[in-house]
Design a protein around this motif. Structure first.
Motif, PDB file in Angstrom:
ATOM      1  N   GLU A  29       0.846  -1.193   0.000  1.00  0.00           N
ATOM      2  CA  GLU A  29       0.000   0.000   0.000  1.00  0.00           C
ATOM      3  C   GLU A  29       0.884   1.246   0.000  1.00  0.00           C
ATOM      4  N   ILE A  30       0.420   2.284  -0.673  1.00  0.00           N
ATOM      5  CA  ILE A  30       1.118   3.574  -0.699  1.00  0.00           C
ATOM      6  C   ILE A  30       0.158   4.640  -0.213  1.00  0.00           C
ATOM      7  N   SER A  31       0.588   5.420   0.762  1.00  0.00           N
ATOM      8  CA  SER A  31      -0.237   6.494   1.310  1.00  0.00           C
ATOM      9  C   SER A  31       0.340   7.851   0.916  1.00  0.00           C
ATOM     10  N   GLU A  32      -0.529   8.783   0.603  1.00  0.00           N
ATOM     11  CA  GLU A  32      -0.117  10.128   0.241  1.00  0.00           C
ATOM     12  C   GLU A  32       0.258  10.957   1.464  1.00  0.00           C
ATOM     13  N   ARG A  33      -0.003  10.434   2.659  1.00  0.00           N
ATOM     14  CA  ARG A  33       0.266  11.155   3.904  1.00  0.00           C
ATOM     15  C   ARG A  33       1.022  10.260   4.877  1.00  0.00           C
ATOM     16  N   PRO A  34       1.683  10.845   5.861  1.00  0.00           N
ATOM     17  CA  PRO A  34       2.302  10.039   6.915  1.00  0.00           C
ATOM     18  C   PRO A  34       1.239   9.219   7.651  1.00  0.00           C
ATOM     19  N   VAL A  35       1.685   8.106   8.223  1.00  0.00           N
ATOM     20  CA  VAL A  35       0.791   7.195   8.933  1.00  0.00           C
ATOM     21  C   VAL A  35       1.139   7.203  10.414  1.00  0.00           C
ATOM     22  N   GLU A  36       0.138   7.346  11.256  1.00  0.00           N
ATOM     23  CA  GLU A  36       0.362   7.337  12.696  1.00  0.00           C
ATOM     24  C   GLU A  36       0.819   5.949  13.152  1.00  0.00           C
ATOM     25  N   GLY A  37       1.781   5.937  14.070  1.00  0.00           N
ATOM     26  CA  GLY A  37       2.215   4.679  14.665  1.00  0.00           C
ATOM     27  C   GLY A  37       3.041   3.794  13.751  1.00  0.00           C
ATOM     28  N   ALA A  38       3.619   4.368  12.695  1.00  0.00           N
ATOM     29  CA  ALA A  38       4.430   3.571  11.771  1.00  0.00           C
ATOM     30  C   ALA A  38       5.669   3.028  12.463  1.00  0.00           C
ATOM     31  N   GLU A  39       6.061   1.818  12.087  1.00  0.00           N
ATOM     32  CA  GLU A  39       7.243   1.201  12.683  1.00  0.00           C
ATOM     33  C   GLU A  39       8.531   1.953  12.340  1.00  0.00           C
ATOM     34  N   VAL A  40       8.567   2.568  11.160  1.00  0.00           N
ATOM     35  CA  VAL A  40       9.777   3.259  10.712  1.00  0.00           C
ATOM     36  C   VAL A  40       9.426   4.691  10.333  1.00  0.00           C
ATOM     37  N   ASP A  41      10.120   5.648  10.941  1.00  0.00           N
ATOM     38  CA  ASP A  41       9.937   7.065  10.620  1.00  0.00           C
ATOM     39  C   ASP A  41      11.134   7.543   9.803  1.00  0.00           C
ATOM     40  N   GLY A  42      10.850   8.040   8.594  1.00  0.00           N
ATOM     41  CA  GLY A  42      11.931   8.462   7.712  1.00  0.00           C
ATOM     42  C   GLY A  42      12.460   9.857   7.965  1.00  0.00           C
ATOM     43  N   HIS A  43      11.761  10.649   8.786  1.00  0.00           N
ATOM     44  CA  HIS A  43      12.191  12.018   9.089  1.00  0.00           C
ATOM     45  C   HIS A  43      12.453  12.819   7.817  1.00  0.00           C
ATOM     46  N   GLY A  44      11.630  12.583   6.795  1.00  0.00           N
ATOM     47  CA  GLY A  44      11.717  13.363   5.566  1.00  0.00           C
ATOM     48  C   GLY A  44      12.763  12.902   4.571  1.00  0.00           C
ATOM     49  N   ARG A  45      13.409  11.789   4.842  1.00  0.00           N
ATOM     50  CA  ARG A  45      14.435  11.300   3.904  1.00  0.00           C
ATOM     51  C   ARG A  45      13.800  10.790   2.615  1.00  0.00           C
ATOM     52  N   PHE A  46      14.644  10.648   1.596  1.00  0.00           N
ATOM     53  CA  PHE A  46      14.205  10.064   0.336  1.00  0.00           C
ATOM     54  C   PHE A  46      13.897   8.580   0.512  1.00  0.00           C
ATOM     55  N   LEU A  47      12.893   8.107  -0.228  1.00  0.00           N
ATOM     56  CA  LEU A  47      12.663   6.681  -0.399  1.00  0.00           C
ATOM     57  C   LEU A  47      12.601   6.442  -1.904  1.00  0.00           C
ATOM     58  N   LEU A  48      13.607   5.755  -2.423  1.00  0.00           N
ATOM     59  CA  LEU A  48      13.726   5.510  -3.863  1.00  0.00           C
ATOM     60  C   LEU A  48      13.624   4.018  -4.142  1.00  0.00           C
ATOM     61  N   PRO A  49      13.331   3.640  -5.393  1.00  0.00           N
ATOM     62  CA  PRO A  49      13.394   2.229  -5.754  1.00  0.00           C
ATOM     63  C   PRO A  49      14.837   1.722  -5.641  1.00  0.00           C
ATOM     64  N   GLY A  50      14.995   0.460  -5.257  1.00  0.00           N
ATOM     65  CA  GLY A  50      16.333  -0.126  -5.219  1.00  0.00           C
ATOM     66  C   GLY A  50      16.998  -0.052  -6.580  1.00  0.00           C
ATOM     67  N   PHE A  51      18.296   0.200  -6.586  1.00  0.00           N
ATOM     68  CA  PHE A  51      19.015   0.347  -7.845  1.00  0.00           C
ATOM     69  C   PHE A  51      19.245  -1.013  -8.500  1.00  0.00           C
ATOM     70  N   VAL A  52      19.039  -1.048  -9.805  1.00  0.00           N
ATOM     71  CA  VAL A  52      19.285  -2.246 -10.623  1.00  0.00           C
ATOM     72  C   VAL A  52      20.511  -1.947 -11.473  1.00  0.00           C
ATOM     73  N   ASP A  53      21.625  -2.566 -11.117  1.00  0.00           N
ATOM     74  CA  ASP A  53      22.916  -2.252 -11.739  1.00  0.00           C
ATOM     75  C   ASP A  53      23.261  -3.307 -12.784  1.00  0.00           C
ATOM     76  N   MET A  54      23.148  -2.938 -14.056  1.00  0.00           N
ATOM     77  CA  MET A  54      23.350  -3.916 -15.125  1.00  0.00           C
ATOM     78  C   MET A  54      24.811  -4.130 -15.496  1.00  0.00           C
ATOM     79  N   HIS A  55      25.707  -3.286 -15.006  1.00  0.00           N
ATOM     80  CA  HIS A  55      27.113  -3.414 -15.412  1.00  0.00           C
ATOM     81  C   HIS A  55      28.012  -2.890 -14.300  1.00  0.00           C
ATOM     82  N   GLY A  56      28.601  -3.816 -13.550  1.00  0.00           N
ATOM     83  CA  GLY A  56      29.558  -3.445 -12.520  1.00  0.00           C
ATOM     84  C   GLY A  56      30.819  -4.270 -12.648  1.00  0.00           C
TER      85      GLY A  56
END
Length: 384
Positions: A29-56
């Motif tokens: 589920e994705i919420s447009e607003r913060p959720v009360e009582g969430a287990e993890v608080d991001g304090h406004g940090r970025f949340l991005l998709p995990g990087f898919v590295d095709m060439h390392g």
């Protein structure tokens, strides 16, 4: 589990302060607003998709950090795994090379096979999802045999066709290549010139490489393995590889070739270090120039995975699509090109492969989540 109070980077927009719920390793589920009582608080940090590295290219340095100083293969794989996880990579294609003998033992058949076998045997115990990107020099006569062996063993997930002969592709400028070779190998330019000459002679002795190119392309088509071209330097080369079924053009040398490759439907890939620095170390096309021209699709770690996040942030400032578009270069776009339909975006039903990051003066990864589990953290993220 809820992760709340994050700046969430979706594929088409940014949620300034939102939350996501993870269940059974997926984004539930994705919420447009913060959720009360969430287990993890991001304090406004970025949340991005995990990087898919095709060439390392890092695995070779991890198992042999100095010339002829070989570490246990297990140790090298663990080091590679931790390095990638610490930089937000959740899916990685280790670029291993099969080349003629003039390139040395690190890229010999025996050594390359040993690295592949060790990585494959350790996949289930590693932090991130590791796959194999087989890089085959088209002057390497046993290439087809080696590719068949790996495919039948289920150990090859991406094939790229390379020709590192001086005078074309990445090394079109022979004088620059000689100077760079001398510097890298700590030898005189005269010695470097002789080494370059030997490689050019060896290339001419192999004759027509089209049999190898056609054979590898046919093998990739038959077994559903993604095919990439490498260092395309002319529109004719891009067209040839497209006709053979290539899906990706790695590191196009100039803007004309990148433009043609993209017109033909190939995804263009360039290095994150190039994008971060704004120039290619070998004097070829700048990833920033390609992005501004609208002909860059994928960012790969190339040789420096910590460049991915700051490159994404830097490109967001010059591109039209902001962070959603630049983040897609390291996530959604490579996932699509590689046929990984279960990851690469923050969307309900997809794998919860995520990166928690701070912008800062130097953007930094604070935590990496693979399949809903925190696999790396610097201690800033609480609740997992």
């Amino acid at each position: 589990m809820w992760l709340s109070n994050f700046e969430i980077i979706l594929q088409d927009r940014v949620i300034e302060r939102g939350a996501i719920r993870i269940e059974d390793g997926l984004i539930a589920e994705i919420s447009e607003r913060p959720v009360e009582g969430a287990e993890v608080d991001g304090h406004g940090r970025f949340l991005l998709p995990g990087f898919v590295d095709m060439h390392g290219d890092m695995i070779e340095k991890c198992v042999e950090p100095r010339v002829n100083v070989r570490m246990p293969l297990e140790l090298g794989v663990y080091d590679l795994d931790k390095m990638l996880a610490a930089n937000g990579v959740t899916t990685a294609y280790a670029a291993v090379a099969f080349t003629p003998a003039t390139y040395g033992h690190v890229r010999s058949i025996e050594h390359t096979h040993a690295m592949i076998e060790k990585l494959a045997s350790m996949r289930e115990e590693l932090l991130i999802d590791h796959r194999i990107h087989g890089r085959f020099e088209v002057t390497f006569l046993p290439a087809l045999k080696e590719a068949k062996t790996l495919i039948h063993a289920g150990a090859l997930h991406l094939i790229s066709l390379m020709d590192h002969t001086p005078g074309q592709g990445q090394y079109r400028d022979i004088e620059l290549h000689i100077a760079n070779t001398a510097k890298a190998k700590k030898i005189s330019e005269a010695q470097a010139a002789e080494l370059v000459k030997q490689r050019m002679v060896a290339r001419s002795e192999h004759g027509d490489s089209m049999d190898i190119i056609n054979g590898l392309a046919e093998l990739a088509r038959e077994h559903g393995v993604v095919l990439a071209s490498h260092d395309d330097d002319t529109i004719e080369k891009a067209a040839l590889l497209h006709s053979l079924g290539a899906a990706i053009s790695e590191f196009p040398i100039n803007i004309a070739t990148a433009t043609e490759a993209r017109r033909l439907g190939l995804a263009t890939a360039m290095g994150a270090p190039n994008a971060l620095r704004g120039l290619s170390y070998s004097g070829n096309l700048s990833a920033r120039e390609a992005y501004e021209a609208g002909v860059l699709d994928i960012l790969a770690s190339d040789y420096h995975p910590s460049a991915i996040l700051p490159a994404v942030i830097a490109l967001a400032e010059i591109g039209k699509g902001g962070l959603p578009a630049s983040a897609a270069l390291a996530s959604a776009n490579p996932a699509k090109a590689l046929g990984l339909n279960d990851r690469g975006r923050i969307a309900e039903g997809l794998r919860a492969d995520l990166v928690i990051a701070d912008r800062g003066r130097i953007p930094r990864v604070r935590g990496t989540i693979r399949g809903g589990k925190m696999v790396w953290s610097d201690g800033a993220i609480k609740g997992f």
